[in-house]
Scaffold this motif. Structure first.
Motif, PDB file in Angstrom:
ATOM      1  N   VAL A 206       0.827  -1.215   0.000  1.00 36.42           N
ATOM      2  CA  VAL A 206       0.000   0.000   0.000  1.00 36.42           C
ATOM      3  C   VAL A 206       0.859   1.263   0.000  1.00 36.42           C
ATOM      4  N   GLY A 207       1.930   1.251  -0.768  1.00 36.64           N
ATOM      5  CA  GLY A 207       2.827   2.399  -0.813  1.00 36.64           C
ATOM      6  C   GLY A 207       2.182   3.696  -1.263  1.00 36.64           C
ATOM      7  N   TRP A 208       1.091   3.597  -2.005  1.00 36.18           N
ATOM      8  CA  TRP A 208       0.387   4.801  -2.463  1.00 36.18           C
ATOM      9  C   TRP A 208      -0.581   5.366  -1.431  1.00 36.18           C
TER      10      TRP A 208
ATOM     11  N   ASN B 104      -3.595  -9.658   6.358  1.00 36.13           N
ATOM     12  CA  ASN B 104      -2.954  -9.613   7.682  1.00 36.13           C
ATOM     13  C   ASN B 104      -1.536  -9.042   7.656  1.00 36.13           C
ATOM     14  N   SER B 105      -1.073  -8.640   6.456  1.00 37.54           N
ATOM     15  CA  SER B 105       0.311  -8.169   6.315  1.00 37.54           C
ATOM     16  C   SER B 105       0.358  -6.998   5.333  1.00 37.54           C
ATOM     17  N   ILE B 106       1.245  -6.062   5.619  1.00 35.65           N
ATOM     18  CA  ILE B 106       1.392  -4.860   4.794  1.00 35.65           C
ATOM     19  C   ILE B 106       2.836  -4.750   4.301  1.00 35.65           C
ATOM     20  N   ARG B 107       2.983  -4.387   3.046  1.00 33.50           N
ATOM     21  CA  ARG B 107       4.306  -4.183   2.434  1.00 33.50           C
ATOM     22  C   ARG B 107       4.452  -2.707   2.077  1.00 33.50           C
ATOM     23  N   LEU B 108       5.606  -2.132   2.441  1.00 35.93           N
ATOM     24  CA  LEU B 108       5.886  -0.723   2.184  1.00 35.93           C
ATOM     25  C   LEU B 108       7.229  -0.577   1.488  1.00 35.93           C
TER      26      LEU B 108
END
Length: 317
Positions: free
Chosen positions: A16-18, A49-53
């Motif tokens: 969800v970098g944006w 359950n997980s977020i990447r940045l």
């Protein structure tokens, strides 16, 4: 530690970098009932359950720089997400076609570049650690089948590329010893691409914990049914050949083909989860919230109405 409890361990993720930029520019997110809600909360309701940045070195607008990444990471961790940090080692997008050095590093010698990778990696991770944020996974480089930090880190100079990657690996372990370090290439269904890369990296003393793949049938003009068996055969071979874990770090399907994207996601998630001994760590959708109306990106999982598409149902057990 969660052992082999796959329901707890298996990462169902979203990059969800944006998101912060979308919010700052006034984009509104709505849940399936049409009520405005925090995008991360909406994603969580779909089983994410997980977020990447992603993190860039010195972005001109500050987006995806250290400070924004720390802010978003703290927000995600406080909501109970696990976290992946994706180092691009560039001031902007890094991918197979472009791996440009950060402007501040352009005149540096190779020895200095090795130190730059270490210093930058530690700087970001220390900032996270100071907030009691401990990423589960750290990606050293983004989609690097052709290397990174060109020209020194091109695959034609694999000994140098391995030194750069090992500098990142060592920096991660110095700050966060329990975080798993991922090396990430695109086109996960292309066996030759991965075997040549990881054989060379191994021959040069390469260090890493996880092989990460991108899987986008759309970008190679194929339906997932033509390539998914190759993807899964490859993932299982990589586990045996290199004795590493594997992860689908990026996946996505065309937003106008919702049913097909749903079916692809569901099958990939199920088959990666079924990899023996829990060595298939998870599946991350790249920018599901990045609606075409805002981003002009065709592979989000968000509709023009500001609501998630049915494709995200694939993440719900």
């Amino acid at each position: 530690m969660c052992g082999y409890n796959r329901e707890i361990c298996f990462a169902k993720g979203a990059d969800v970098g944006w998101l912060k930029q979308m919010e700052d520019e006034g984009y509104k997110f709505y849940n399936e009932n049409g009520k405005e809600e925090d995008c991360l909360k909406i994603l969580q309701s779909y089983g994410i359950n997980s977020i990447r940045l992603r993190v860039w070195v010195n972005p001109t607008d500050g987006r995806c720089g250290k400070d924004e990444v720390v802010e978003m990471a703290e927000r995600a961790i406080n909501m109970g997400f696990k976290l992946m940090i994706d180092f691009h080692y560039s001031d902007y997008w890094a991918d197979p076609e472009k791996q440009f050095k950060p402007k501040a590093w352009e005149s540096h010698s190779f020895k200095e570049l090795v130190n730059d990778v270490s210093t930058h990696t530690k700087k970001v991770l220390i900032a996270l650690k100071e907030k009691n944020i401990y990423p589960e996974w750290v990606q050293v480089g983004n989609e690097i089948p052709n290397g990174m930090l060109w020209p020194e880190g091109k695959i034609e100079n694999f000994d140098k590329l391995s030194k750069l990657l090992n500098s990142g690996y060592d920096a991660v372990k110095d700050v966060l010893p329990s975080s798993k370090v991922i090396i990430h290439l695109d086109q996960g269904d292309d066996r030759k691409r991965f075997i040549e890369f990881f054989d060379n990296h191994t021959a040069n003393g390469g260090k890493y914990d996880v092989i990460g793949v991108s899987y986008y049938p759309y970008w190679v003009n194929k339906n997932y049914k033509e390539t998914i068996d190759n993807l899964m055969n490859n993932l299982n071979e990589y586990i045996d050949r290199y004795e590493k874990e594997v992860m689908v770090c990026e996946i996505g399907g065309e937003d106008t083909e919702v049913e097909d994207t749903y079916n692809m996601l569901k099958e990939v998630i199920e088959r990666v989860r079924e990899i023996p001994q829990g060595k298939g760590l998870g599946v991350f959708y790249w920018e599901p919230e990045g609606a075409f109306s805002w981003s002009k990106y065709k592979l989000s999982a968000w509709g023009s109405d500001g609501k998630p598409s049915k494709a995200l149902d694939a993440f719900i057990d």
